[in-house]
Design an enzyme around this catalytic site. Structure first.
Site, PDB file in Angstrom:
ATOM      1  N   ASP A 260       0.813  -1.140  -0.309  1.00  0.00           N
ATOM      2  CA  ASP A 260       0.241  -0.304  -0.008  1.00  0.00           C
ATOM      3  C   ASP A 260       0.629   1.334   0.557  1.00  0.00           C
ATOM      4  O   ASP A 260       2.213   1.050   0.402  1.00  0.00           O
ATOM      5  CB  ASP A 260      -0.634  -0.289   1.301  1.00  0.00           C
ATOM      6  CG  ASP A 260      -2.484   1.059   0.983  1.00  0.00           C
ATOM      7  OD1 ASP A 260      -3.104   0.903   1.665  1.00  0.00           O
ATOM      8  OD2 ASP A 260      -1.467   1.842   0.262  1.00  0.00           O
TER       9      ASP A 260
HETATM   10  C1  GLC Z   1      -4.625   4.447  -0.262  1.00  0.00           C
HETATM   11  C2  GLC Z   1      -4.808   2.724  -0.148  1.00  0.00           C
HETATM   12  C3  GLC Z   1      -5.258   2.301  -1.114  1.00  0.00           C
HETATM   13  C4  GLC Z   1      -4.890   2.898  -2.665  1.00  0.00           C
HETATM   14  C5  GLC Z   1      -4.068   3.434  -2.866  1.00  0.00           C
HETATM   15  C6  GLC Z   1      -3.631   4.632  -3.384  1.00  0.00           C
HETATM   16  O1  GLC Z   1      -3.328   4.567   0.710  1.00  0.00           O
HETATM   17  O2  GLC Z   1      -4.879   2.465   1.217  1.00  0.00           O
HETATM   18  O3  GLC Z   1      -6.330   1.172  -1.240  1.00  0.00           O
HETATM   19  O4  GLC Z   1      -4.629   2.110  -3.543  1.00  0.00           O
HETATM   20  O5  GLC Z   1      -3.208   3.942  -1.672  1.00  0.00           O
HETATM   21  O6  GLC Z   1      -4.017   4.864  -3.843  1.00  0.00           O
END
Ligand code: GLC
Length: 728
Positions: A260
């Site tokens: 993430d």
């Molecule tokens: C965010 C989310 C994830 C997302 C990523 C990119 O923090 O937790 O679900 O795909 O960052 O935006």
């Protein structure tokens, strides 16, 4: 007879050939991958394992290896983000179709619709030239306060597993990778980046992992995203048990693990526990202000140095690169990859259909719904949610749709004879696209206006619920209370006081406390429905469509009735460092059933404009061996005078057991569409091995022999018949 056997033979050989072809294809690709890896320098390999920008990773220009481009999210392709900041890039050609959020999809209980959803969103991702779509999210709904529940598939692992597989398969048919997330145990937003989750092996395997396992083993998902939180003291994004032993070991996952955004925290763990692509790191002193801070990522120069000085084998980076190249051959390097499509009528139809089938009729006193469109009546559509954008906000899943039909707009377009009037009632502050400045709106005058409007109407439709603001249904934190915000309970009673003919549309992705329930004659759960929201809502409110959705999670009467909240702060939200899932396997209806705590609305519940019965329920046998499949058959009957759909549900429990058990667990369901007066006999097959529990003493699954009870009905709290069977 000869003709038949020839056909059988032909089928057998064509199947074998196809499988062989796939194997040949895989072997061919693996050979290509090996030859490419042998040409890469160590620096080039390491550079492929981490971001070069907010949503892309490096290729190798020298060898014609492309970059990989990713985009959120689970219910629509996000607007283009800048190269190196969270700002939007300001493109004018990146608006898309906003599909309903996944709690709505889950509520449809229709895997075929999930396939159409995946196909459509995959076509839009392909058109937007994305190689990885960062969705679907399948984290289990443990607490109604979780800010991101709206993005996920509810509280039951079986439903989530059955609904996520068709979505992933059909995204990937567009040669775009789905990226199932967030692996694992990210069941709240509060303290998400640091909280350490403690949960038993049984609950981990029986509740929190099944949907991920189905994504890997049944849908062959090509990417998976780690989560922010810790589990048993280690970050889940590079976790020895989760990503190395279970995912890449037991489940034999051959795709890529993507972090993430800033969920990676350690070079050695990221290297050896299976993180393949590090995204979004900008914390832990690596600061985004550092020039070319991407070199400071854990899987960047620290990783390169560790390999160069022998602390990490080069084979570790080779495995990551192989997976990344495999991802490329499945997507951006796929011959005749296609071009996709965006904002097509077909996609709008799918968005509308998912919305129609996910909407849940929760209450309908004196047939308040459907509301007939007729001359001479006035319908007052009241509430900020009647016009507020619900595709804006919510966090990384927010969208820039080509259009978004609001509930008010949809109702106005559908009702040509009735007079439609509107009042906002209250204003909660600007949404992203909202150009109304709160200071120009006096809350008292808004309230007075709304009450006056309600007085003038024959029927009042209050559009209430939550929204996508911080501390509502939004990523980054959780709701701070179970009730509706903005004094809606009081507002509803004021509306009722001036007009007895009051119905409510509940716009949320979550359960809420419903002390106001007796004040509304009809109640419809309308979810976050995306571009076609208003049309789908008007379809159901008018009776053009008979609602058939079923709740994918329970509505506890009080928050303390929910298992995660029964054990106090240490269970939810934790003490800031650790939290303990003390309800263990008893999540959602499993808790309500087993502890005999009646919910306001139960998992699997949803009304219809017609009446159904389920009859002639039987199983093919009474005694089964471990290799058997229980064949449940029943007749679903539409007794009313409106066509409609019903969901027959089969739960199974074991009263006498050597381990703790929920009273019953969903093990099969089937949605049946019937003309008025029609009946249909259906079969629901339940392989005995799906009744296994996770035996912690052997760290493996085991089917306990003995007597089981099947519960067949149309909701977890509406069981038509119980049947006892034995497994021997
Ligand atoms: C965010 C989310 C994830 C997302 C990523 C990119 O923090 O937790 O679900 O795909 O960052 O935006």
């Amino acid at each position: 007879m000869i003709k038949y056997s020839y056909l059988l033979l032909l089928t057998f050989f064509s199947f074998t050939l196809a499988t062989a072809q796939n194997d040949i294809q895989d072997n061919e690709i693996n050979k290509k991958i090996d030859s490419i890896v042998s040409l890469l320098t160590l620096e080039e390999k390491v550079a492929m394992c981490h971001a070069q920008s907010k949503f892309s990773t490096k290729g190798v220009e020298r060898l014609g290896i492309p970059e990989i481009w990713m985009s959120d999210g689970p219910h629509g392709v996000r607007a283009e983000i800048s190269w190196d900041s969270w700002d939007y890039a300001g493109w004018t050609n990146d608006s898309i179709t906003a599909f309903p959020a996944l709690t709505c999809l889950a509520a449809s209980f229709n895997p075929n619709l999930s396939a159409q959803f995946g196909k459509s969103i995959g076509e839009e991702a392909l058109y937007r030239e994305k190689d990885v779509l960062l969705g679907p999210g399948v984290n289990i709904y443990r607490t109604p306060l979780n800010g991101r529940n709206f993005e996920y598939l509810g509280e039951d692992p079986y439903l989530a597993s059955k609904m996520v597989v068709p979505y992933i398969k059909n995204v990937q048919k567009n040669n775009v990778a789905a990226c199932v997330k967030h692996f694992a145990l990210n069941n709240q937003e509060h303290w998400r980046s640091t909280i350490n989750v403690e949960v038993s092996d049984r609950a981990l395997h029986e509740i929190y992992l099944p949907a991920f396992k189905a994504a890997v083993q049944d849908a062959n998902v090509w990417a998976i995203m780690g989560a922010y939180n810790k589990f048993r003291g280690q970050y889940t994004t590079h976790h020895e048990l989760l990503t190395k032993t279970i995912l890449k070991g037991d489940w034999n996952f051959d795709g890529v693990v993507i972090s993430d955004w800033s969920s990676a925290h350690n070079t050695m763990e990221a290297a050896v526990n299976g993180l393949d692509m590090e995204m979004g790191t900008g914390t832990d002193g690596l600061g985004t202000t550092t020039s070319n801070h991407y070199d400071y990522y854990y899987l960047a120069s620290p990783f390169l140095k560790a390999i160069q000085n022998g602390d990490i084998e080069e084979s570790v980076v080779d495995d990551k690169v192989r997976r990344i190249l495999r991802l490329m051959f499945r997507t951006t390097l796929k011959p005749n990859r296609g071009f996709g499509s965006v904002n097509t009528e077909a996609h709008h139809d799918v968005a509308r259909k998912v919305a129609q089938e996910g909407i849940v009729l929760l209450k309908n006193e004196n047939n308040f719904f459907p509301i007939e469109d007729k001359e001479g009546i006035t319908i007052a559509v009241i509430g900020e949610n009647a016009t507020r954008s619900m595709t804006a906000g919510g966090g990384s899943s927010e969208l820039k749709p080509q259009f978004e039909i609001s509930p008010l707009e949809g109702i106005k377009q559908r009702y040509k004879k009735a007079k439609i009037i509107h009042a906002m009632g209250y204003h909660t502050g600007p949404s992203v696209y909202d150009n109304i400045i709160p200071s120009t709106l006096n809350q008292d005058s808004l309230r007075v206006q709304a009450i006056e409007t309600a007085k003038k109407a024959d029927i009042v439709l209050y559009v209430g619920g939550l929204n996508k603001s911080h501390l509502q249904d939004c990523e980054g934190d959780d709701r701070q209370s179970y009730e509706l915000s903005y004094n809606q309970e009081e507002f509803i009673s004021e509306l009722k006081a001036v007009n007895q003919n009051l119905g409510m549309l509940l716009v949320t992705g979550n359960a809420v406390e419903t002390p106001w329930l007796s004040n509304v004659n009809g109640l419809i759960q309308t979810w976050y429905l995306g571009s076609m929201a208003g049309h789908a809502i008007a379809d159901v409110v008018s009776g053009d469509v008979n609602p058939s959705g079923k709740l994918p999670f329970s509505f506890p009467k009080k928050l303390k009735d929910n298992g995660a909240h029964f054990y106090g702060e240490l269970s939810y939200p934790g003490d800031g460092t650790n939290q303990y899932y003390k309800e263990d396997i008893l999540v959602g209806y499993r808790w309500h059933d087993t502890k005999k705590i009646e919910p306001e609305f139960a998992f699997g519940y949803g009304l219809s404009y017609t009446n159904f019965s389920i009859s002639d329920i039987s199983t093919d046998k009474k005694k089964y061996s471990l290799e058997d499949t229980i064949k449940v058959s029943c007749s679903v009957n539409n007794l009313g005078n409106t066509d409609g759909s019903e969901v027959a549900q089969v739960y199974i429990g074991k009263q006498k057991s050597k381990v703790k058990r929920a009273l019953k667990e969903l093990k099969g369901f089937k949605k049946v569409t019937l003309k008025k007066g029609d009946s249909k006999t259906i079969n629901i097959n339940i392989p005995i091995n799906t009744l296994a529990y996770y035996n912690e003493s052997i760290s493996d699954w085991e089917v306990e022999k003995g007597e089981y009870t099947l519960y067949i009905g149309n909701a977890s709290n509406s069981i038509t018949k119980k049947i006892k069977v034995r497994i021997q």
